[in-house]
Write a protein that holds these residues in place. Structure first.
Motif, PDB file in Angstrom:
ATOM      1  N   MET A   1       0.801  -1.194   0.000  1.00  0.00           N
ATOM      2  CA  MET A   1       0.000   0.000   0.000  1.00  0.00           C
ATOM      3  C   MET A   1       0.843   1.257   0.000  1.00  0.00           C
ATOM      4  SD  MET A   1      -1.333  -0.735   3.797  1.00  0.00           S
ATOM      5  CE  MET A   1      -1.558  -2.398   3.292  1.00  0.00           C
ATOM      6  N   ASN A  37      -0.202  -4.622  -8.561  1.00  0.00           N
ATOM      7  CA  ASN A  37      -1.241  -3.622  -8.833  1.00  0.00           C
ATOM      8  C   ASN A  37      -1.391  -2.587  -7.730  1.00  0.00           C
ATOM      9  OD1 ASN A  37      -1.856  -4.725 -11.357  1.00  0.00           O
ATOM     10  ND2 ASN A  37      -3.289  -6.158 -10.429  1.00  0.00           N
ATOM     11  N   ASP A  38      -0.592  -2.663  -6.690  1.00  0.00           N
ATOM     12  CA  ASP A  38      -0.630  -1.660  -5.633  1.00  0.00           C
ATOM     13  C   ASP A  38       0.313  -0.537  -6.055  1.00  0.00           C
ATOM     14  OD1 ASP A  38      -0.872  -0.226  -3.324  1.00  0.00           O
ATOM     15  OD2 ASP A  38      -0.430  -1.892  -1.983  1.00  0.00           O
ATOM     16  N   LYS A  39      -0.132   0.239  -7.024  1.00  0.00           N
ATOM     17  CA  LYS A  39       0.717   1.265  -7.641  1.00  0.00           C
ATOM     18  C   LYS A  39       0.015   2.613  -7.575  1.00  0.00           C
ATOM     19  CE  LYS A  39       3.432   2.141 -11.819  1.00  0.00           C
ATOM     20  NZ  LYS A  39       3.748   1.655 -13.163  1.00  0.00           N
ATOM     21  N   TRP A  74       4.943   3.787   3.183  1.00  0.00           N
ATOM     22  CA  TRP A  74       4.433   2.420   3.154  1.00  0.00           C
ATOM     23  C   TRP A  74       4.248   1.896   4.559  1.00  0.00           C
ATOM     24  CZ3 TRP A  74       9.073  -0.517   0.475  1.00  0.00           C
ATOM     25  CH2 TRP A  74      10.215  -0.409   1.264  1.00  0.00           C
ATOM     26  N   PHE A 119      -8.163   3.753   1.242  1.00  0.00           N
ATOM     27  CA  PHE A 119      -8.044   3.625  -0.209  1.00  0.00           C
ATOM     28  C   PHE A 119      -9.294   4.094  -0.923  1.00  0.00           C
ATOM     29  CE2 PHE A 119      -4.794   0.928   1.472  1.00  0.00           C
ATOM     30  CZ  PHE A 119      -3.733   1.151   0.626  1.00  0.00           C
TER      31      PHE A 119
END
Length: 129
Positions: A1, A37-39, A74, A119
């Motif tokens: 994340m 895909n945590d971009k 992070w 998120f």
């Protein structure tokens, strides 16, 4: 994340921006084991006068106007060894693929708790159970 902030000179090409973005993301996935895909990245370009660094150098590192600042926020908990490998992979990839001197790649990590993230939807997706 992670949330990544990349600050670089406005003269940087779109290809260099993509190289830096990809290098950070790849290191996050491969070294820090961040989920695919945590971009989430924010790229900001600056005039020369807006990128401030010690022209005389710091800790034996001499910077140029091509300096790239990378800040990664992070979840806390990664070991010092993982962080060292993370820094090294990013610098090596940007140097090899973007032709940027390793000395001009400045990286800062900010550790945060899982509950410090939303998120979307005003929810704490990683709330303690």
């Amino acid at each position: 994340m992670p949330l990544v902030r990349i600050d670089l000179n406005k003269s940087a090409s779109p290809e260099l921006v993509r190289t830096v973005s990809d290098a950070v993301y790849n290191a996050m996935v491969e070294v820090a084991k961040v989920p695919v895909n945590d971009k989430f990245q924010i790229v900001t370009r600056h005039d020369d006068a807006e990128l401030i660094y010690p022209v005389e150098g710091y800790l034996g590192v001499q910077y140029t106007r091509n300096i790239i600042f990378i800040q990664v926020t992070w979840v806390a908990g990664r070991s010092t060894e993982v962080k060292k490998e993370f820094y090294k992979k990013i610098a090596e990839d940007i140097h090899a693929k973007g032709n940027v001197a390793k000395r001009d790649i400045f990286i800062s990590l900010v550790d945060a708790a899982r509950e410090d993230w939303s998120f979307g939807n005003g929810e704490m997706q990683y709330a303690p159970k």
